[in-house]
Design an enzyme around this catalytic site. Structure first.
Site, PDB file in Angstrom:
ATOM      1  N   GLU A   1      -8.932  24.450 -18.989  1.00 31.59           N
ATOM      2  CA  GLU A   1      -7.623  24.874 -18.462  1.00 31.59           C
ATOM      3  C   GLU A   1      -7.815  26.297 -17.965  1.00 31.59           C
ATOM      4  OE1 GLU A   1      -5.143  22.922 -18.130  1.00 31.59           O
ATOM      5  OE2 GLU A   1      -5.829  21.229 -19.338  1.00 31.59           O
TER       6      GLU A   1
ATOM      7  N   ASN B   1      -2.821  35.247 -23.634  1.00 35.03           N
ATOM      8  CA  ASN B   1      -1.544  35.552 -22.961  1.00 35.03           C
ATOM      9  C   ASN B   1      -0.300  35.097 -23.711  1.00 35.03           C
ATOM     10  OD1 ASN B   1      -2.467  32.942 -22.347  1.00 35.03           O
ATOM     11  ND2 ASN B   1      -1.261  32.868 -20.480  1.00 35.03           N
TER      12      ASN B   1
ATOM     13  N   SER C   1     -10.492  32.044 -18.194  1.00 36.53           N
ATOM     14  CA  SER C   1     -10.755  32.319 -16.786  1.00 36.53           C
ATOM     15  C   SER C   1     -11.690  31.275 -16.175  1.00 36.53           C
ATOM     16  CB  SER C   1     -11.391  33.704 -16.663  1.00 36.53           C
ATOM     17  OG  SER C   1     -12.626  33.717 -17.354  1.00 36.53           O
TER      18      SER C   1
ATOM     19  N   GLU D   1      -7.588  35.771  -8.967  1.00 32.26           N
ATOM     20  CA  GLU D   1      -6.464  35.906  -9.887  1.00 32.26           C
ATOM     21  C   GLU D   1      -6.535  37.265 -10.588  1.00 32.26           C
ATOM     22  OE1 GLU D   1      -6.900  33.838 -13.547  1.00 32.26           O
ATOM     23  OE2 GLU D   1      -4.841  33.102 -13.509  1.00 32.26           O
TER      24      GLU D   1
ATOM     25  N   GLN E   1      -8.087  45.094 -18.443  1.00 34.33           N
ATOM     26  CA  GLN E   1      -7.288  44.327 -17.484  1.00 34.33           C
ATOM     27  C   GLN E   1      -6.465  45.277 -16.610  1.00 34.33           C
ATOM     28  OE1 GLN E   1      -7.847  41.245 -16.959  1.00 34.33           O
ATOM     29  NE2 GLN E   1      -6.816  39.902 -18.408  1.00 34.33           N
TER      30      GLN E   1
ATOM     31  N   LYS F   1     -11.860  29.404 -31.892  1.00 32.62           N
ATOM     32  CA  LYS F   1     -12.299  30.778 -31.613  1.00 32.62           C
ATOM     33  C   LYS F   1     -11.090  31.450 -30.973  1.00 32.62           C
ATOM     34  CE  LYS F   1     -13.781  33.722 -29.007  1.00 32.62           C
ATOM     35  NZ  LYS F   1     -12.982  34.946 -28.705  1.00 32.62           N
TER      36      LYS F   1
ATOM     37  N   GLU G   1      -3.493  18.877 -20.744  1.00 40.06           N
ATOM     38  CA  GLU G   1      -3.036  19.204 -22.101  1.00 40.06           C
ATOM     39  C   GLU G   1      -1.700  19.924 -21.950  1.00 40.06           C
ATOM     40  OE1 GLU G   1      -5.985  21.011 -24.877  1.00 40.06           O
ATOM     41  OE2 GLU G   1      -7.279  21.079 -23.144  1.00 40.06           O
TER      42      GLU G   1
ATOM     43  N   CYS H   1      -1.129  31.687 -16.365  1.00 38.47           N
ATOM     44  CA  CYS H   1      -1.962  30.943 -15.413  1.00 38.47           C
ATOM     45  C   CYS H   1      -1.088  30.406 -14.294  1.00 38.47           C
ATOM     46  CB  CYS H   1      -2.689  29.821 -16.136  1.00 38.47           C
ATOM     47  SG  CYS H   1      -1.584  28.788 -17.105  1.00 38.47           S
TER      48      CYS H   1
HETATM   49  P1  NAD Z   1     -11.440  34.865 -20.572  1.00 35.67           P
HETATM   50  O1  NAD Z   1     -12.054  33.692 -19.913  1.00 35.67           O
HETATM   51  O2  NAD Z   1     -12.074  36.181 -20.398  1.00 35.67           O
HETATM   52  O3  NAD Z   1     -11.323  34.632 -22.154  1.00 35.67           O
HETATM   53  C1  NAD Z   1     -10.698  33.508 -22.696  1.00 35.67           C
HETATM   54  C2  NAD Z   1     -11.358  33.161 -24.024  1.00 35.67           C
HETATM   55  O4  NAD Z   1     -12.715  32.835 -23.783  1.00 35.67           O
HETATM   56  C3  NAD Z   1     -11.369  34.307 -25.038  1.00 35.67           C
HETATM   57  O5  NAD Z   1     -11.194  33.776 -26.329  1.00 35.67           O
HETATM   58  C4  NAD Z   1     -12.774  34.870 -24.888  1.00 35.67           C
HETATM   59  O6  NAD Z   1     -13.258  35.483 -26.054  1.00 35.67           O
HETATM   60  C5  NAD Z   1     -13.562  33.608 -24.592  1.00 35.67           C
HETATM   61  N1  NAD Z   1     -14.821  33.849 -23.875  1.00 35.67           N
HETATM   62  C6  NAD Z   1     -15.104  34.840 -22.987  1.00 35.67           C
HETATM   63  N2  NAD Z   1     -16.382  34.737 -22.574  1.00 35.67           N
HETATM   64  C7  NAD Z   1     -16.915  33.660 -23.191  1.00 35.67           C
HETATM   65  C8  NAD Z   1     -18.182  33.033 -23.187  1.00 35.67           C
HETATM   66  N3  NAD Z   1     -19.186  33.507 -22.454  1.00 35.67           N
HETATM   67  N4  NAD Z   1     -18.367  31.932 -23.945  1.00 35.67           N
HETATM   68  C9  NAD Z   1     -17.353  31.428 -24.681  1.00 35.67           C
HETATM   69  N5  NAD Z   1     -16.145  31.991 -24.761  1.00 35.67           N
HETATM   70  C10 NAD Z   1     -15.906  33.088 -24.010  1.00 35.67           C
HETATM   71  O7  NAD Z   1      -9.934  34.880 -20.070  1.00 35.67           O
HETATM   72  P2  NAD Z   1      -8.781  35.934 -20.346  1.00 35.67           P
HETATM   73  O8  NAD Z   1      -8.857  36.995 -19.313  1.00 35.67           O
HETATM   74  O9  NAD Z   1      -8.746  36.309 -21.767  1.00 35.67           O
HETATM   75  O10 NAD Z   1      -7.531  34.990 -20.064  1.00 35.67           O
HETATM   76  C11 NAD Z   1      -6.942  34.864 -18.851  1.00 35.67           C
HETATM   77  C12 NAD Z   1      -7.369  33.603 -18.118  1.00 35.67           C
HETATM   78  O11 NAD Z   1      -6.933  32.435 -18.815  1.00 35.67           O
HETATM   79  C13 NAD Z   1      -6.710  33.528 -16.753  1.00 35.67           C
HETATM   80  O12 NAD Z   1      -7.655  33.104 -15.809  1.00 35.67           O
HETATM   81  C14 NAD Z   1      -5.625  32.492 -16.947  1.00 35.67           C
HETATM   82  O13 NAD Z   1      -5.200  31.875 -15.765  1.00 35.67           O
HETATM   83  C15 NAD Z   1      -6.283  31.555 -17.892  1.00 35.67           C
HETATM   84  N6  NAD Z   1      -5.287  30.702 -18.572  1.00 35.67           N
HETATM   85  C16 NAD Z   1      -5.197  29.392 -18.211  1.00 35.67           C
HETATM   86  C17 NAD Z   1      -4.233  28.575 -18.789  1.00 35.67           C
HETATM   87  C18 NAD Z   1      -4.121  27.122 -18.398  1.00 35.67           C
HETATM   88  O14 NAD Z   1      -3.513  26.369 -19.149  1.00 35.67           O
HETATM   89  N7  NAD Z   1      -4.660  26.705 -17.269  1.00 35.67           N
HETATM   90  C19 NAD Z   1      -3.370  29.099 -19.748  1.00 35.67           C
HETATM   91  C20 NAD Z   1      -3.493  30.444 -20.096  1.00 35.67           C
HETATM   92  C21 NAD Z   1      -4.461  31.242 -19.501  1.00 35.67           C
END
Ligand code: NAD
Length: 488
Positions: free
Chosen positions: A252, A154, A231, A385, A331, A177, A464, A286
């Site tokens: 996070e 994001n 996520s 979400e 998405q 990664k 963090e 997020c």
């Molecule tokens: P996602 O969980 O699908 O992917 C995030 C990362 O994880 C990507 O690099 C993806 O390749 C990797 N990933 C996916 N499946 C995996 C697995 N099985 N094993 C290891 N890595 C894996 O999330 P997204 O849709 O790309 O991002 C949005 C999410 O991130 C939202 O839920 C958002 O709230 C959250 N987010 C949280 C914060 C925070 O600081 N709390 C900040 C930004 C985004």
């Protein structure tokens, strides 16, 4: 050089290398919907190469005094700042945001690098009094070892910075990664770090899909600490994998952040913040204000102003536009389907509700900023979400009801209240279940020197960045010194 090259390789041991399989993932431009580039599709073998490079380089890096490690971080910050136009353009091109937003993110990444560079002059431990005469006790920070970092797409520059710089200042070898939808920012930082004098192998970047390149990083025996931003669904899986190996992990995760407006609020100000909370970065935050909880007496007045302000928002990737596309077609489709399901269950769409159909936006992944009302407290949309420009209005009878609604999901990331009452404001901050509580502004993330994180489904209790991030990337060692008075 074009902003986005046709192909992108991993950065391992100071070299740019394709995936061992030779395979690539297609990366699409969110603004045009067209193929943008082909990136390395890494698997366990590539992750192993990167982890071995990090492991080999880590002792040398840890031996560099932390103050000098900080000087290298300062040099990385200087490069990012001096080339903010170029770096910001990379962020903008791979996300579909405006250059202004891309450069804004670069500014945040620079701040983060500078903060952690300064931490190299501190990395404080404690001295602790002992009950035994002649005994001196102190704690020092030691590197965790190899840090495996996985990030979301994001805000790519900030997401890279938030994890890479604290991990580096603590003396770790790093394998990042990158998010498959925003790989170029991560590659750019790795090259800037090399130019700044970071020894080869200390920071490695692997590209690829989560299950193929992310999981092997968490599973790798030589990875000592994992930090994940993404996520809740994936975070839970990674927590299980890390837990079975007793591996330290920082999570996070997502949010379903409440934005509360009471009857004594400055409505125009509340509307301005609500628009930013719900729709900035196309709602891909997020901390997005995805649940707007309105005190009944001002419900209609707020809704009217909020709908008008939302309809006036401009979609596009120009500096004068308010929001860009979401990151990928999947998405966008998820969002449309969730809004359609909510409609079928009786929710009313007050603004947006569909993909943008203006001719110049129709090919990109644009979701119109969307406001729904009539979504039940127990509805799917209240609890899941969407990570896009979609928000719901809820009616609260009074302060207690507003608080109950605010605390009515299993998430607990950020929250805000708009009120002129000191008591309401502070009671809200005291009782809302969130890692960040805000009075009279938006639901937003923290600055680089502040601890950010959530409770419940939003994380596992770590924070963090800020000084607190040092606890993730270092191990405390308690050193006991026995001083013998007869030794003189
Ligand atoms: P996602 O969980 O699908 O992917 C995030 C990362 O994880 C990507 O690099 C993806 O390749 C990797 N990933 C996916 N499946 C995996 C697995 N099985 N094993 C290891 N890595 C894996 O999330 P997204 O849709 O790309 O991002 C949005 C999410 O991130 C939202 O839920 C958002 O709230 C959250 N987010 C949280 C914060 C925070 O600081 N709390 C900040 C930004 C985004």
């Amino acid at each position: 050089m074009t902003t986005i090259p046709g192909t992108l390789d991993n950065h391992i041991g100071g070299r740019e290398v394709p995936a061992r399989s030779g395979e690539r993932i297609q990366k699409f431009d969110p603004y045009t919907g067209k193929l943008q580039s082909q990136i390395a599709r890494s698997s366990a073998a590539d992750v192993d190469d990167a982890v071995q490079a990090a492991k080999a380089a880590q002792p040398g890096w840890a031996a560099v005094p932390a103050v000098q490690r900080g000087q290298i971080l300062h040099r990385i910050a200087n490069i990012m700042e001096a080339r903010a136009d170029e770096f910001g353009a990379v962020v903008a091109a791979e996300t579909g945001k405006s250059l202004k937003e891309g450069k804004g993110e670069v500014g945040a990444a620079v701040q983060c690098a500078r903060f952690f560079a300064g931490e190299g002059q501190r990395l404080f431990g404690r001295t602790i009094p002992s009950g035994t005469a002649g005994k001196l006790n102190l704690t020092v920070r030691t590197p965790a070892g190899v840090a495996g970092l996985i990030i979301a797409a994001n805000t790519p520059a900030a997401n890279v910075a938030w994890k890479v710089f604290p991990a580096l200042i603590c003396g770790n070898g790093v394998v990042l990664k990158a998010a498959e939808d925003t790989p170029f920012t991560a590659g750019w930082v790795a090259r800037a770090a090399a130019e700044a004098g970071l020894p080869a192998g200390v920071l490695n970047v692997v590209h690829g899909l989560g299950a193929e390149a992310g999981e092997p990083l968490v599973l790798h025996d030589a990875v000592d600490v994992v930090s994940f931003t993404g996520s809740t669904r994936v975070g839970r899986r990674l927590a299980e994998l890390a837990g079975a190996r007793l591996k330290k992990i920082s999570l996070e995760l997502g949010g379903k952040n409440p934005f509360v407006v009471m009857d004594d609020a400055d409505l125009d100000k509340a509307v301005r913040w609500a628009v930013l909370s719900a729709f900035s970065n196309a709602g891909q935050r997020c901390a997005a204000g995805s649940r707007i909880i309105l005190h009944a007496p001002i419900y209609d007045a707020f809704a009217q102003k909020f709908v008008a302000a939302t309809r006036a928002l401009r979609l596009g990737n120009g500096d004068g536009d308010d929001l860009g596309p979401v990151i990928n077609a999947r998405q966008l489709a998820n969002m449309q389907a969730a809004v359609d399901r909510a409609r079928e269950r009786g929710a009313r769409v007050l603004a947006g509700g569909a993909r943008a159909d203006a001719p110049e936006l129709a090919a990109g992944f644009f979701m119109m900023p969307t406001i729904l009302e009539g979504v039940a407290a127990e509805d799917e949309l209240t609890h899941s979400e969407l990570f896009g420009p979609i928000t719901c209005l809820y009616r609260a009878d009074g302060f207690e009801h507003a608080l109950e609604l605010a605390n009515g999901t299993a998430y607990g990331l950020t929250a805000c209240i708009h009120t002129r009452s000191f008591d309401r404001a502070f009671l809200f901050c005291e009782r809302v279940r969130a890692g960040v509580a805000v009075i009279n502004a938006g639901t937003h993330g923290s600055e680089a020197h502040m601890p950010f994180g959530g409770r419940g489904l939003s994380g596992n209790g770590t924070r963090e960045p800020g000084t607190e991030a040092l606890d993730i990337y270092s191990e405390l060692k308690n050193i006991a010194v026995n001083i013998d008075p007869s030794g003189t």
